[in-house]
Design a protein around this motif. Structure first.
Motif, short mmCIF file in Angstrom:
data_model
loop_
_atom_site.label_atom_id
_atom_site.label_comp_id
_atom_site.label_asym_id
_atom_site.label_seq_id
_atom_site.Cartn_x
_atom_site.Cartn_y
_atom_site.Cartn_z
N TRP A 25 0.87 -1.18 0.00
CA TRP A 25 0.00 0.00 0.00
C TRP A 25 0.90 1.22 0.00
O TRP A 25 1.26 1.75 1.05
N VAL A 27 2.24 4.92 -0.29
CA VAL A 27 1.69 6.24 0.01
C VAL A 27 2.58 7.37 -0.48
O VAL A 27 2.14 8.52 -0.57
N PHE A 36 5.33 3.11 2.42
CA PHE A 36 4.13 2.27 2.30
C PHE A 36 3.64 1.91 3.70
O PHE A 36 4.35 2.09 4.70
N GLN A 47 3.55 3.73 9.01
CA GLN A 47 4.18 3.73 7.68
C GLN A 47 5.66 3.37 7.79
O GLN A 47 6.28 3.59 8.83
N GLU A 128 -8.00 -4.50 4.38
CA GLU A 128 -7.99 -3.84 3.07
C GLU A 128 -8.77 -2.52 3.08
O GLU A 128 -8.29 -1.52 2.52
N ALA A 131 -6.71 0.04 4.76
CA ALA A 131 -5.56 0.41 3.92
C ALA A 131 -6.00 1.37 2.83
O ALA A 131 -5.33 2.38 2.58
N ARG A 132 -7.13 1.09 2.21
CA ARG A 132 -7.61 1.98 1.13
C ARG A 132 -7.89 3.38 1.67
O ARG A 132 -7.56 4.37 1.04
N VAL A 135 -4.50 5.07 2.39
CA VAL A 135 -3.79 5.47 1.16
C VAL A 135 -4.41 6.75 0.62
O VAL A 135 -3.70 7.68 0.21
N SER A 139 -1.66 9.64 0.68
CA SER A 139 -0.91 9.74 -0.58
C SER A 139 -1.10 11.08 -1.28
O SER A 139 -0.32 11.43 -2.15
#
Ligand code: AMP
Ligand code: ZN
Length: 141
Positions: A25, A27, A36, A47, A128, A131-132, A135, A139
């Motif tokens: 994942w 970033v 990541f 991170q 997940e 994480a989404r 991100v 990011s």
């Protein structure tokens, strides 16, 4: 990727992430560094910041790569402040210092007032959906 190591060949998962042979994942990325999400986060938004060039520890890197890594660490810390103003930065160098992945990395670990998150029992795998959402949050520039 296989790293020649005194005649032995050792796999490096972080080199595989850099080469996109392993998922992560991500970033943050620039020419020489990558950040990541940790797959077993101590806290939400944990991170890892790494150089693209393989080196086991900070002192193995050329000076320019060290400086680039610190610049990226600064950027990741600033983005971490979107989650919490407080965070820990850690670097484990050597097995006796707790290093498990022998490709140098800084941990940036947001803190939210929890007592002590640095226990193996507090580490659930990164989900997940979480994480989404992280991100998306981390990011953007
Ligand atoms: P250290 O003990 O400083 O070597 O920490 C290594 C960190 O890398 C641990 O926090 C692991 O959860 C994390 N980690 C290991 N493999 C991966 C991976 N494939 N993607 C993301 N994080 C990882
Ligand atoms: Zn590596």
């Amino acid at each position: 990727m296989a790293i020649p190591d005194g005649g032995k060949v050792t796999a490096c998962v972080f080199c595989d992430i850099v080469a996109r042979r392993a998922p992560a994942w991500i970033v943050y990325e620039d020419a020489t560094t990558l950040a990541f999400l940790d797959i077993f986060p101590f806290t939400r938004g944990h991170q890892l910041v790494i150089p693209k060039r393989h080196g086991a520890r900070l002192t193995d890197l050329p000076f320019d790569d060290q400086m680039a890594l610190i610049r990226s660490l600064d950027e990741v810390c600033r983005r971490s402040e979107r989650l919490s103003a407080d965070y820990n930065v850690a670097l484990n160098a050597g097995a006796r210092a707790g290093q498990i992945v022998f490709h140098v990395h800084f941990h940036v670990i947001p803190r939210y007032g929890e007592a002590n998150p640095f226990r193996s029992t507090s580490r659930a795998p990164l989900a997940e959906a979480e994480a989404r959402s992280l991100v998306a949050e981390l990011s953007r520039t």
